[in-house]
Design an enzyme around this catalytic site. Structure first.
Site, PDB file in Angstrom:
ATOM      1  N   ASP A   1      -9.328  -3.480   1.408  1.00 57.70           N
ATOM      2  CA  ASP A   1      -8.535  -2.483   0.686  1.00 57.70           C
ATOM      3  C   ASP A   1      -9.414  -1.423   0.045  1.00 57.70           C
ATOM      4  OD1 ASP A   1      -6.043  -3.848   1.115  1.00 57.70           O
ATOM      5  OD2 ASP A   1      -6.622  -5.274  -0.436  1.00 57.70           O
TER       6      ASP A   1
ATOM      7  N   ASP B   1      -3.194   8.710  -0.463  1.00 55.53           N
ATOM      8  CA  ASP B   1      -3.638   7.764  -1.492  1.00 55.53           C
ATOM      9  C   ASP B   1      -4.059   8.462  -2.777  1.00 55.53           C
ATOM     10  OD1 ASP B   1      -3.957   5.103  -2.297  1.00 55.53           O
ATOM     11  OD2 ASP B   1      -6.095   5.120  -1.870  1.00 55.53           O
TER      12      ASP B   1
ATOM     13  N   ASP C   1       2.734   4.313   1.144  1.00 55.07           N
ATOM     14  CA  ASP C   1       2.506   4.739  -0.245  1.00 55.07           C
ATOM     15  C   ASP C   1       2.930   6.171  -0.526  1.00 55.07           C
ATOM     16  OD1 ASP C   1       1.394   2.213  -0.504  1.00 55.07           O
ATOM     17  OD2 ASP C   1      -0.672   2.931  -0.617  1.00 55.07           O
TER      18      ASP C   1
END
Length: 312
Positions: A286, A101, A139
């Site tokens: 999130d 991330d 991601d």
């Protein structure tokens, strides 16, 4: 409304370029110890519990694995064995790539490349010869640009390729999907190149919309675009798994605990070309943002879950 959705989905699927396995209804594992299920059992007198039980806990949902699993081999083995005992197929997410991330709300991951290789070896060995669906590193390709050097980008591609190859070796019955971000993140031709360089030629397919909110039809259109490039440049196309856990109302442009999100089509709508599945666990935050300003990423919130049920 559901009938109309099925008609639209059927027409969209007819344009997808790939073929593969057709999953039967009820194939996928419903974990009785998922965070929503445990919370609902422990709070039976709370009026939110009945709503969560009715709308969420009976739907097959992916289990995420990362550095929080002290023994990832044991954790994966236990989860897969429980699914096997239920005669169902588990859905797993590998989420431990170094620099995960890019330092954002879900920052973390393995300390370095060697640690990641050891981790993915243990993860894949935990699946063993069992059937499974595995989404690899959400991601990690869409956030590629946060890796500022060519060496860092090449290192990530090598680790993803390693993950695919080890899953193929150690978990030969697993369907492996490399994550490809979402329909509004990376240009289709760019993503196709990244997927190819990350070893998707050896994988089942790619995953879209994980932890996001875009309508299924938009993900299908993007999948077609990616497959068009894969086909023309590299001579193959791939199936896709789409996260529908929170896309029932589409996207308002926000990615982090937005108001107005709603549960989407439940896991199990599938053909040989596409699988709709709840990859993000409904109710999991999130990060400290949106309608969950104090909630860390990955924390289950009954309030977030009810918001998704009611679409507010």
């Amino acid at each position: 409304m559901k009938k109309r959705f099925a008609q639209v989905l059927g027409m969209a699927l007819a344009t997808l370029f790939v073929m593969g396995q057709t999953w039967a209804a009820g194939s996928f594992y419903v974990d009785p110890n998922s965070q929503p299920a445990v919370w609902a059992r422990n709070h039976a007198d709370d009026p939110r519990a009945a709503k969560i039980t009715e709308s969420i806990t009976h739907v097959p949902t992916a289990q995420w694995f990362g550095s929080w699993n002290k023994d990832v081999h044991a954790a994966v083995s236990q989860f897969v064995a429980a699914a096997d005992a239920a005669h169902q197929v588990p859905i797993l997410v590998a989420y431990n790539i170094p620099n995960r991330d890019c330092g954002g709300a879900s920052a973390g991951g393995a300390a370095d490349a060697d640690a990641y290789r050891a981790w993915i070896d243990a993860f894949s060995q935990g699946i063993g010869k069992n059937q499974a669906v595995v989404v690899v590193e959400p991601d990690s390709l869409a956030q590629f640009d946060c890796l500022k050097t060519t060496d860092a980008q090449d290192a990530r591609l090598n680790l993803l390729s390693y993950a695919v190859s080890r899953l193929r070796l150690n978990a030969p019955a697993a369907d492996i999907y490399l994550d490809a971000g979402n329909a509004h993140w990376t240009a289709a031709d760019v993503m196709a190149n990244r997927l190819h360089d990350a070893g998707i030629g050896e994988a089942k397919g790619f995953a879209l919309n994980v932890s996001n909110f875009y309508p299924t039809q938009e993900s299908i259109a993007y999948a077609n675009a990616v497959n068009g490039v894969l086909g023309s440049r590299f001579g193959y196309t791939k199936p896709v798994v789409i996260d529908t856990s929170r896309n029932g109302n589409g996207s308002n442009g926000q990615w982090c605990n937005p108001a107005g999100a709603k549960l989407g089509e439940p896991t199990g709508d599938a053909t040989g070309q596409i699988l709709l599945a709840w990859i993000k666990n409904p109710g999991d935050s999130d990060g400290p943002c949106g309608v969950g300003p104090t909630l860390k990423a990955g924390v289950f919130s009954p309030d977030l879950a009810v918001r998704l049920i009611e679409g507010n």
